[in-house]
Design a protein around this motif. Structure first.
Motif, PDB file in Angstrom:
ATOM      1  N   LYS A   1      49.381  33.001  34.007  1.00  0.00           N
ATOM      2  CA  LYS A   1      48.976  34.378  33.765  1.00  0.00           C
ATOM      3  C   LYS A   1      47.672  34.359  32.984  1.00  0.00           C
ATOM      4  O   LYS A   1      47.248  33.336  32.452  1.00  0.00           O
ATOM      5  N   GLY A   2      47.023  35.512  32.916  1.00  0.00           N
ATOM      6  CA  GLY A   2      45.769  35.566  32.186  1.00  0.00           C
ATOM      7  C   GLY A   2      45.253  36.981  32.075  1.00  0.00           C
ATOM      8  O   GLY A   2      45.751  37.905  32.721  1.00  0.00           O
ATOM      9  N   LEU A   3      44.242  37.147  31.247  1.00  0.00           N
ATOM     10  CA  LEU A   3      43.608  38.435  31.021  1.00  0.00           C
ATOM     11  C   LEU A   3      42.099  38.237  30.901  1.00  0.00           C
ATOM     12  O   LEU A   3      41.630  37.185  30.473  1.00  0.00           O
ATOM     13  N   ILE A   4      41.350  39.269  31.300  1.00  0.00           N
ATOM     14  CA  ILE A   4      39.921  39.324  31.043  1.00  0.00           C
ATOM     15  C   ILE A   4      39.704  40.277  29.875  1.00  0.00           C
ATOM     16  O   ILE A   4      40.329  41.348  29.819  1.00  0.00           O
ATOM     17  N   GLY A   5      38.857  39.902  28.948  1.00  0.00           N
ATOM     18  CA  GLY A   5      38.633  40.753  27.791  1.00  0.00           C
ATOM     19  C   GLY A   5      37.200  40.728  27.323  1.00  0.00           C
ATOM     20  O   GLY A   5      36.352  39.996  27.853  1.00  0.00           O
TER      21      GLY A   5
END
Length: 224
Positions: A2-6
């Protein structure tokens, strides 16, 4: 996976549950949305494409507009694919908002960013050289020079990757094993302990710690 862009907001400090002052980096992940999916049947692998940051349509070129329109997804400034299992991909739909609660307090994460650009720099700044000579005994304007770079007659050339003056910064750097100190779902913020590569307002990518995952796999294998 999983991952996120921030977006890196900056650094501050908070008190943890034990009353200790902890330096943290504040990352804004409030506009993350699913804009595409990869399936094993069509693409031979499974992944989810996330978009981050609002952008006007007229700024995009025709190919970029076509991608978003074909997927019936909202326009986003930054895109990033994250590999997931087919079961995890099935739980996401195009247009779904991905919030900060994907990570939990106390979890270890890896954060990737682009370091600050420092232009053309010398060896002392770029490679932490000590300096070739002292400032005494008539040494003239040579204190910060790299020194000799040759290898005598053989091979008669400078080896590749020799540490010399040159462009410094603007490199992709991943800081590993950062602890998630706080997660604010309403404001879309993730606070991680320590520093993250890049300038304020720079785009960063947050993933679960690869080393923590490997340790868990090795522990499970030994237990089996």
């Amino acid at each position: 996976m999983k991952g996120l862009i921030g977006k890196k907001i900056g650094m501050t400090q908070v008190f943890n549950d034990e009353g200790n002052l902890v330096p943290v980096t504040v990352i804004d992940v409030g506009t993350c949305q699913v804009v595409g999916k990869r399936t094993p049947e069509k693409d031979s692998y499974s992944a989810v494409t996330l978009g981050f940051g609002e952008i006007r349509e007229k700024i995009l070129n025709l190919a970029e507009r076509g991608f978003f329109k074909k997927a019936n997804a909202p326009y986003r400034r930054h895109l990033k694919e994250f590999r997931v299992t087919p079961e995890e991909a099935a739980s996401f739909n195009v247009g779904d908002a991905v919030k900060a609660d994907m990570f939990t307090k106390g979890e270890l994460v890896d954060v990737t960013g682009i370091t600050k650009g420092r232009g053309f720099s010398g060896v002392m700044r770029r490679w932490n050289f000590k300096g070739s000579q002292t400032k005494t005994h008539g040494t003239h304007e040579y204190q910060r020079h790299p020194g000799a770079i040759g290898q005598r007659k053989t091979p008669g050339r400078v080896y590749p990757n020799k540490k010399m003056p040159g462009h410094y910064g603007v490199d992709q750097v991943t800081t590993q094993n950062l602890t998630v100190v706080e997660v604010d779902v309403e404001k879309g913020l993730v606070l991680v302990k320590g520093a993250v590569a890049g300038h304020n307002n720079g785009v960063v990518y947050i993933r679960p710690s690869i080393k923590a995952a490997m340790r868990a796999q090795h522990k499970a294998a030994r237990g089996a």
